[in-house]
Scaffold this active site. Structure first.
Site, PDB file in Angstrom:
ATOM      1  N   GLU A 121      61.649  52.467  14.209  1.00 19.13           N
ATOM      2  CA  GLU A 121      60.416  51.748  13.897  1.00 19.13           C
ATOM      3  C   GLU A 121      60.682  50.812  12.733  1.00 19.13           C
ATOM      4  O   GLU A 121      61.410  51.177  11.811  1.00 19.13           O
ATOM      5  CB  GLU A 121      59.286  52.703  13.480  1.00 19.13           C
ATOM      6  CG  GLU A 121      58.649  53.439  14.614  1.00 19.13           C
ATOM      7  CD  GLU A 121      59.109  54.878  14.684  1.00 19.13           C
ATOM      8  OE1 GLU A 121      59.744  55.334  13.717  1.00 19.13           O
ATOM      9  OE2 GLU A 121      58.861  55.541  15.693  1.00 19.13           O
ATOM     10  N   TYR A 139      68.539  44.047  14.003  1.00 18.97           N
ATOM     11  CA  TYR A 139      68.468  44.899  15.190  1.00 18.97           C
ATOM     12  C   TYR A 139      68.634  44.071  16.467  1.00 18.97           C
ATOM     13  O   TYR A 139      69.327  44.484  17.395  1.00 18.97           O
ATOM     14  CB  TYR A 139      67.147  45.679  15.217  1.00 18.97           C
ATOM     15  CG  TYR A 139      66.892  46.492  13.964  1.00 18.97           C
ATOM     16  CD1 TYR A 139      67.937  47.134  13.304  1.00 18.97           C
ATOM     17  CD2 TYR A 139      65.612  46.613  13.427  1.00 18.97           C
ATOM     18  CE1 TYR A 139      67.717  47.865  12.141  1.00 18.97           C
ATOM     19  CE2 TYR A 139      65.379  47.349  12.267  1.00 18.97           C
ATOM     20  CZ  TYR A 139      66.446  47.968  11.630  1.00 18.97           C
ATOM     21  OH  TYR A 139      66.224  48.679  10.489  1.00 18.97           O
TER      22      TYR A 139
HETATM   23  C1  LIG Z   1      67.810  44.927   6.812  1.00 20.43           C
HETATM   24  C2  LIG Z   1      69.086  45.105   6.011  1.00 20.43           C
HETATM   25  C3  LIG Z   1      69.569  46.555   6.134  1.00 20.43           C
HETATM   26  C4  LIG Z   1      70.178  44.173   6.561  1.00 20.43           C
HETATM   27  O1  LIG Z   1      71.397  44.437   5.884  1.00 20.43           O
HETATM   28  P1  LIG Z   1      72.366  43.242   5.450  1.00 20.43           P
HETATM   29  O2  LIG Z   1      73.571  43.841   4.827  1.00 20.43           O
HETATM   30  O3  LIG Z   1      71.606  42.280   4.637  1.00 20.43           O
HETATM   31  O4  LIG Z   1      72.711  42.641   6.882  1.00 20.43           O
HETATM   32  P2  LIG Z   1      73.948  41.704   7.283  1.00 20.43           P
HETATM   33  O5  LIG Z   1      74.432  40.919   6.113  1.00 20.43           O
HETATM   34  O6  LIG Z   1      74.949  42.530   7.990  1.00 20.43           O
HETATM   35  O7  LIG Z   1      73.228  40.705   8.279  1.00 20.43           O
HETATM   36  C5  LIG Z   1      73.044  41.052   9.629  1.00 20.43           C
HETATM   37  C6  LIG Z   1      71.901  40.257  10.207  1.00 20.43           C
HETATM   38  O8  LIG Z   1      70.675  40.675   9.607  1.00 20.43           O
HETATM   39  C7  LIG Z   1      69.779  39.550   9.564  1.00 20.43           C
HETATM   40  N1  LIG Z   1      69.508  39.199   8.166  1.00 20.43           N
HETATM   41  C8  LIG Z   1      70.105  39.708   7.050  1.00 20.43           C
HETATM   42  N2  LIG Z   1      69.578  39.124   5.954  1.00 20.43           N
HETATM   43  C9  LIG Z   1      68.656  38.246   6.371  1.00 20.43           C
HETATM   44  C10 LIG Z   1      67.779  37.339   5.711  1.00 20.43           C
HETATM   45  N3  LIG Z   1      67.767  37.241   4.367  1.00 20.43           N
HETATM   46  N4  LIG Z   1      66.931  36.612   6.466  1.00 20.43           N
HETATM   47  C11 LIG Z   1      66.922  36.714   7.793  1.00 20.43           C
HETATM   48  N5  LIG Z   1      67.744  37.539   8.507  1.00 20.43           N
HETATM   49  C12 LIG Z   1      68.600  38.291   7.787  1.00 20.43           C
HETATM   50  C13 LIG Z   1      70.514  38.408  10.247  1.00 20.43           C
HETATM   51  O9  LIG Z   1      70.257  38.472  11.618  1.00 20.43           O
HETATM   52  C14 LIG Z   1      71.949  38.775   9.963  1.00 20.43           C
HETATM   53  O10 LIG Z   1      72.828  38.164  10.855  1.00 20.43           O
HETATM   54  P3  LIG Z   1      73.469  36.723  10.450  1.00 20.43           P
HETATM   55  O11 LIG Z   1      74.258  36.964   9.212  1.00 20.43           O
HETATM   56  O12 LIG Z   1      74.303  36.401  11.639  1.00 20.43           O
HETATM   57  O13 LIG Z   1      72.333  35.799  10.191  1.00 20.43           O
HETATM   58  C15 LIG Z   1      68.876  44.727   4.511  1.00 20.43           C
HETATM   59  O14 LIG Z   1      68.266  43.454   4.446  1.00 20.43           O
HETATM   60  C16 LIG Z   1      68.000  45.720   3.744  1.00 20.43           C
HETATM   61  O15 LIG Z   1      68.499  46.694   3.195  1.00 20.43           O
HETATM   62  N6  LIG Z   1      66.696  45.442   3.673  1.00 20.43           N
HETATM   63  C17 LIG Z   1      65.777  46.316   2.906  1.00 20.43           C
HETATM   64  C18 LIG Z   1      65.605  47.651   3.569  1.00 20.43           C
HETATM   65  C19 LIG Z   1      65.046  47.528   4.972  1.00 20.43           C
HETATM   66  O16 LIG Z   1      64.145  46.743   5.222  1.00 20.43           O
HETATM   67  N7  LIG Z   1      65.591  48.342   5.887  1.00 20.43           N
HETATM   68  C20 LIG Z   1      65.137  48.386   7.262  1.00 20.43           C
HETATM   69  C21 LIG Z   1      63.988  49.303   7.414  1.00 20.43           C
HETATM   70  S1  LIG Z   1      63.429  49.403   9.094  1.00 20.43           S
END
Ligand SMILES: CC(C)(COP(=O)(O)OP(=O)(O)OC[C@H]1O[C@@H](n2cnc3c(N)ncnc32)[C@H](O)[C@@H]1OP(=O)(O)O)[C@@H](O)C(=O)NCCC(=O)NCCS
Length: 148
Positions: A105, A117
């Site tokens: 979710e 995702y």
């Molecule tokens: C969601 C989260 C885990 C992604 O981790 P991350 O290390 O930043 O992800 P990655 O660097 O591997 O990026 C993977 C993809 O995520 C998406 N993404 C990551 N940061 C983003 C941003 N600032 N804006 C839009 N898309 C983003 C993109 O699709 C990205 O792919 P791309 O690099 O080809 O554009 C991280 O942003 C996070 O910890 N967020 C806060 C906690 C959270 O919301 N967790 C999910 C709860 S359901």
């Protein structure tokens, strides 16, 4: 170099700091401890570099499905591929277990996470209305299906 390894109790203080910086309703340290010690369905991993925890992810193995409980990356290390490594770790474990799919979710407003995702083949399968108690926000239910 970033390593994906099993979550251990000693990681929990750093995980809790990330948890607080990422979520309005953070899990407690106790909740993580219980997952590691008492929940036989739990599978948790961390992304570690030089003793620092950059992020973590977990799932519950329920029958032939993986339910992702959380994934978070330290704000200083977001959008640098750590979330991708964690998601790969979860998917590999799901495949080792021959799961039919993975589900989770996510807040409707959390586009960053939804993008991550979708990149891994998750699709929207429904809405849980008012799922998040703090704001009453809807949850999007997402699934990734594996073809055997
Ligand atoms: C969601 C989260 C885990 C992604 O981790 P991350 O290390 O930043 O992800 P990655 O660097 O591997 O990026 C993977 C993809 O995520 C998406 N993404 C990551 N940061 C983003 C941003 N600032 N804006 C839009 N898309 C983003 C993109 O699709 C990205 O792919 P791309 O690099 O080809 O554009 C991280 O942003 C996070 O910890 N967020 C806060 C906690 C959270 O919301 N967790 C999910 C709860 S359901």
């Amino acid at each position: 170099m970033i390593k994906i390894i099993s979550m251990k109790e000693e990681h929990i203080p750093q995980i809790y700091e990330i948890e607080k910086s990422c979520f309005t309703i953070p899990w407690s340290k106790d909740a993580f401890e219980k997952e590691l010690k008492e929940n036989p369905l739990a599978y948790y991993i961390v992304a570690e570099s030089k003793g620092n925890i950059l992020g973590y992810a977990g799932m519950w193995k329920i029958a032939d499905e993986g339910h992702i409980t959380n994934i978070a990356v330290h704000p200083d290390f977001q959008h640098q591929g750590v979330g991708t490594l964690l998601m790969q770790g979860i998917i590999e474990e799901a495949q080792r277990n021959h799961f039919i799919g993975l589900t989770l979710e996510v807040r409707e407003s959390n586009i960053k996470a939804q993008n991550l995702y979708k990149k891994f083949g998750f699709v929207n399968e429904g809405i849980r209305k008012g799922y998040y108690q703090d704001t009453g926000e809807n949850a999007v239910i997402m699934w990734k299906y594996f073809k055997e």
